[in-house]
Design a protein around this motif. Sequence first.
Motif, short mmCIF file in Angstrom:
data_model
loop_
_atom_site.label_atom_id
_atom_site.label_comp_id
_atom_site.label_asym_id
_atom_site.label_seq_id
_atom_site.Cartn_x
_atom_site.Cartn_y
_atom_site.Cartn_z
N VAL A 1 -1.85 -0.03 -20.01
CA VAL A 1 -2.06 1.20 -19.22
C VAL A 1 -3.18 1.89 -19.66
O VAL A 1 -3.71 1.64 -21.08
N ASN A 2 -3.73 2.78 -18.85
CA ASN A 2 -4.81 3.48 -19.24
C ASN A 2 -4.32 5.20 -19.33
O ASN A 2 -5.28 5.87 -20.26
N LYS A 3 -3.18 5.54 -18.84
CA LYS A 3 -2.76 6.89 -19.35
C LYS A 3 -1.43 6.93 -19.87
O LYS A 3 -0.65 6.14 -19.25
N ILE A 4 -1.36 8.02 -20.70
CA ILE A 4 -0.03 7.90 -21.48
C ILE A 4 1.24 8.15 -20.32
O ILE A 4 2.22 7.73 -20.48
N GLU A 5 0.93 9.13 -19.34
CA GLU A 5 1.97 9.32 -18.24
C GLU A 5 2.42 7.89 -17.63
O GLU A 5 3.43 7.69 -17.45
N HIS A 6 1.45 7.12 -17.33
CA HIS A 6 1.91 5.78 -16.85
C HIS A 6 2.65 5.05 -17.57
O HIS A 6 3.76 4.67 -17.19
N GLY A 7 2.30 4.88 -18.95
CA GLY A 7 3.18 4.11 -19.83
C GLY A 7 4.70 4.62 -19.82
O GLY A 7 5.40 4.03 -19.77
N GLU A 8 4.73 6.31 -19.73
CA GLU A 8 6.03 6.73 -19.98
C GLU A 8 6.68 6.35 -18.80
O GLU A 8 8.09 6.27 -19.03
N LYS A 9 6.17 6.37 -17.59
CA LYS A 9 6.84 6.05 -16.47
C LYS A 9 7.35 4.69 -16.43
O LYS A 9 8.53 4.34 -15.84
N LEU A 10 6.56 3.80 -16.88
CA LEU A 10 6.87 2.37 -16.99
C LEU A 10 8.13 2.15 -18.09
O LEU A 10 9.15 1.67 -17.73
N LEU A 11 7.97 2.89 -18.94
CA LEU A 11 9.10 2.94 -20.25
C LEU A 11 10.43 3.34 -19.75
O LEU A 11 11.48 2.66 -19.79
N ASP A 12 10.19 4.36 -18.51
CA ASP A 12 11.60 4.89 -18.07
C ASP A 12 12.21 3.82 -17.02
O ASP A 12 13.33 3.62 -17.15
N ILE A 13 11.37 3.10 -16.54
CA ILE A 13 11.88 2.16 -15.39
C ILE A 13 12.50 0.74 -16.20
O ILE A 13 13.61 0.38 -15.81
N ALA A 14 11.81 0.66 -17.38
CA ALA A 14 12.39 -0.67 -18.38
C ALA A 14 13.64 -0.23 -18.72
O ALA A 14 14.52 -1.02 -18.97
N ASN A 15 13.97 1.03 -19.32
CA ASN A 15 15.07 1.58 -19.76
C ASN A 15 16.22 1.47 -18.92
O ASN A 15 17.39 1.15 -19.00
N ARG A 16 15.69 1.81 -17.43
CA ARG A 16 16.82 1.75 -16.22
C ARG A 16 17.16 0.29 -15.98
O ARG A 16 18.22 0.16 -15.22
N PRO B 1 1.01 -1.24 -0.02
CA PRO B 1 0.06 0.04 0.02
C PRO B 1 0.91 1.39 0.22
O PRO B 1 1.96 1.35 0.72
N LEU B 2 0.40 2.20 -0.72
CA LEU B 2 0.94 3.59 -0.61
C LEU B 2 0.83 4.30 0.71
O LEU B 2 -0.25 4.19 1.19
N ILE C 1 -6.43 9.06 -6.36
CA ILE C 1 -6.04 8.08 -5.68
C ILE C 1 -5.24 7.30 -6.96
O ILE C 1 -4.35 6.58 -6.65
N TYR C 2 -5.85 7.42 -8.00
CA TYR C 2 -5.51 6.41 -8.95
C TYR C 2 -4.11 7.30 -9.77
O TYR C 2 -3.16 6.58 -9.84
N GLN C 3 -3.93 8.56 -9.78
CA GLN C 3 -2.81 9.02 -10.25
C GLN C 3 -1.61 8.77 -9.01
O GLN C 3 -0.66 8.58 -9.63
N ALA C 4 -1.65 8.96 -7.61
CA ALA C 4 -0.82 8.44 -6.95
C ALA C 4 -0.39 7.03 -6.85
O ALA C 4 0.74 6.94 -6.75
N ALA C 5 -1.50 6.16 -6.73
CA ALA C 5 -1.23 4.75 -6.38
C ALA C 5 -1.09 3.96 -7.65
O ALA C 5 -0.51 2.54 -7.47
N ILE C 6 -1.29 4.44 -8.89
CA ILE C 6 -1.13 3.58 -10.35
C ILE C 6 -0.05 4.41 -11.09
O ILE C 6 0.88 3.66 -11.40
N VAL C 7 -0.50 5.56 -11.30
CA VAL C 7 0.31 6.31 -12.38
C VAL C 7 1.67 6.53 -11.96
O VAL C 7 2.73 6.51 -12.58
N GLU C 8 1.67 7.00 -10.68
CA GLU C 8 3.00 7.67 -10.34
C GLU C 8 3.68 6.67 -9.03
O GLU C 8 4.75 7.02 -8.79
N TYR C 9 3.29 5.61 -8.81
CA TYR C 9 3.81 4.63 -7.62
C TYR C 9 5.05 3.80 -8.26
O TYR C 9 4.76 2.68 -8.86
N ARG C 10 6.25 4.21 -7.90
CA ARG C 10 7.22 3.55 -8.43
C ARG C 10 7.53 2.34 -8.03
O ARG C 10 7.91 1.20 -8.78
N LYS C 11 7.30 1.83 -6.81
CA LYS C 11 7.16 0.40 -6.41
C LYS C 11 6.29 -0.46 -7.37
O LYS C 11 6.81 -1.43 -7.55
#
Length: 202
Positions: free
Chosen positions: A79-94, A33-34, A46-56
């Motif tokens: 994913v449902n939001k472009i921002e979410h996909g971009e954050k996952l893509l960043d993690i994948a690159n790392r 849990p966040l 809640i969705y923004q914080a716990a799904i889109v932006e939650y790095r864990k």
Amino acid sequence: GLIGPVIGETTLKEGMEKDLLADLKISLVSVPPLENIRDYKTYQDIYQAAIVEYRKRHRLVITKAKELNSQGKSSLIYVNKIEHGEKLLDIANRMDMEVLFVRGETDSLERERIRAALNKKEIMTVIATTVWVEGINIRELDSIIMAGGGRKELSVLQKIGRSLRRTESKTEVLVVDFLDQGRYLSEHCVSRLSVYAENGWL
């Protein structure tokens, strides 16, 4: 309405029993849990914080995809939001993963190139928004990763349907979903689990 009433219907379960579709297995991943989830009141926040932006959570998603890749299995991460996909893509690159992202602005020629590459396993993981829910055929796709959450039954079944084609080399498909905690998120999670249970996948 143009072609008359429905005179017959084959369910997903019947299709699997007749070996028309691949068998389906569900893998559930627990999400910690966040910490400050109670500070958010609206579903959007809640969705923004716990799904889109939650790095864990992002790391759990990408780690699962990487694990599947190491087993020779391809995956499509929804994913449902472009921002979410971009954050996952960043993690994948790392994490040194080659991952592509299909979204609304991706032109049709590029979408087809990516679809063909994923089908041939020239690329093993693709992130996609809902623009890739309907009208996309990836016969050799091994797994669907439901990173975007949500609860709509039709949307859940449409996403799963992208991977259900049985082929000579594929008889089983894995759907990975996440056990999110918190107001709204837990309810939506239960709704998705109900869809899986009603179809005999849990």
